[in-house]
Write an enzyme that holds these catalytic residues in place. Structure first.
Site, PDB file in Angstrom:
ATOM      1  CE  LYS A  69      32.263  45.750  35.816  1.00  0.00           C
ATOM      2  NZ  LYS A  69      32.882  44.914  34.771  1.00  0.00           N
ATOM      3  CG  ASP A 105      31.986  43.760  31.085  1.00  0.00           C
ATOM      4  OD1 ASP A 105      32.346  44.827  30.550  1.00  0.00           O
ATOM      5  OD2 ASP A 105      31.927  43.605  32.328  1.00  0.00           O
TER       6      ASP A 105
END
Length: 280
Positions: A69, A105
């Site tokens: 990420k 997220d």
């Protein structure tokens, strides 16, 4: 001229246990889209090369998970506000040939609570257990929803302090010894740690210390009801499991790659829940 098949992916290392192909495969079938979504294991040393070849390999974009990420954040040519605030990218897509990186997220976290606990953003102070990457996304979502008292609790205080410094006003950092005191007036308790996962059973905090109106949510979804959620439910509190976050964070990416905004439905949830049950 026949349009090229729409392709997307999820990459991580390892990646074989990802439920994302099942989620996106369900939506592709539901909407009758000629497309694919595949899980691709890429080692960290090969990640930059993999990203550089996306368009040549026909990909419209994809999802990025652990441990890529932060590397995806660095490689994206443009980034959305959520990615900038969190410092990590979990979704990649192309716009006019430019590789964009986003982070969904926080969106998934908030949308899950919107679905399961309407009014959650008006409950009072939030206590966030853990200071890892998932905690960043939760704090970003909480700030976006107007929380002005966010208390990060972490075993290593320095990590909690890093997040306090990153997110600024309204965020405080605490060691685990302060947990009980912090719960006394909290309206929302969020577990972002691995405590409660299968093989790591444990109680990250005691819901008995929360006010009667408090909501308890756990980002862990294997098992669906963690020890924390079970204790909160026994106490009579509203609980929200972590599966809805996984499902909702997938929505924006699918829209970017396939041009349709899908819905998180009971049918989809049941499909993934069935997949969580250990096979004999």
């Amino acid at each position: 001229m026949v349009e090229a098949r729409k392709k997307a992916f999820v990459t991580g290392h390892p990646i074989k246990h990802s439920r994302s192909p099942k989620i996106h495969g369900h939506w592709l079938a539901q909407h009758g889209i000629d497309g694919s979504y595949e899980a691709i294991d890429v080692a960290p040393q090969d990640f930059a090369e993999f990203i550089a070849a996306l368009q040549a390999n026909g990909f419209r974009g994809g999802n990025v998970t652990i441990p890529h990420k932060e590397a995806a954040f660095a490689l994206a040519q443009r980034r959305d506000q959520a990615a900038e605030e969190i410092g990590a990218v979990n979704t990649l897509w192309f716009e006019d040939g430019v590789l964009w990186g986003g982070n969904t997220d926080g969106h998934g976290f908030a949308a899950n609570l919107d679905d399961c606990a309407p009014g959650w953003a008006n409950t009072g102070p939030a206590v966030v257990l853990g200071a890892g990457g998932a905690s960043r996304a939760v704090i970003q979502a909480l700030k976006q929803r107007g929380f002005s008292d966010i208390r990060i609790v972490n075993r290593t205080l320095a990590r909690a302090q890093e997040l306090r410094d990153r997110f600024g006003a309204g965020v405080s950092a605490h060691g685990t010894a302060a947990t009980n005191e912090l719960l006394a007036d909290a309206g929302l308790l969020v577990n972002t740690t691995a405590l409660g996962m299968v093989g790591n059973e444990g109680l990250a905090a005691d819901p008995a210390l929360l006010p009667d109106h408090a909501i308890v949510t756990d980002l862990v979804y294997v098992p669906l009801e963690t020890p924390l959620l079970a204790a909160a439910r026994a106490r009579g509190l509203k609980t929200v499991d972590g599966l809805g976050m996984l499902l909702n964070q997938a929505v924006p990416g699918f829209e970017h790659w396939f041009g349709v905004r899908p819905q998180v439905t009971a049918e989809l949830r049941a499909l993934i829940v069935a997949d969580l049950v250990p096979k004999p």
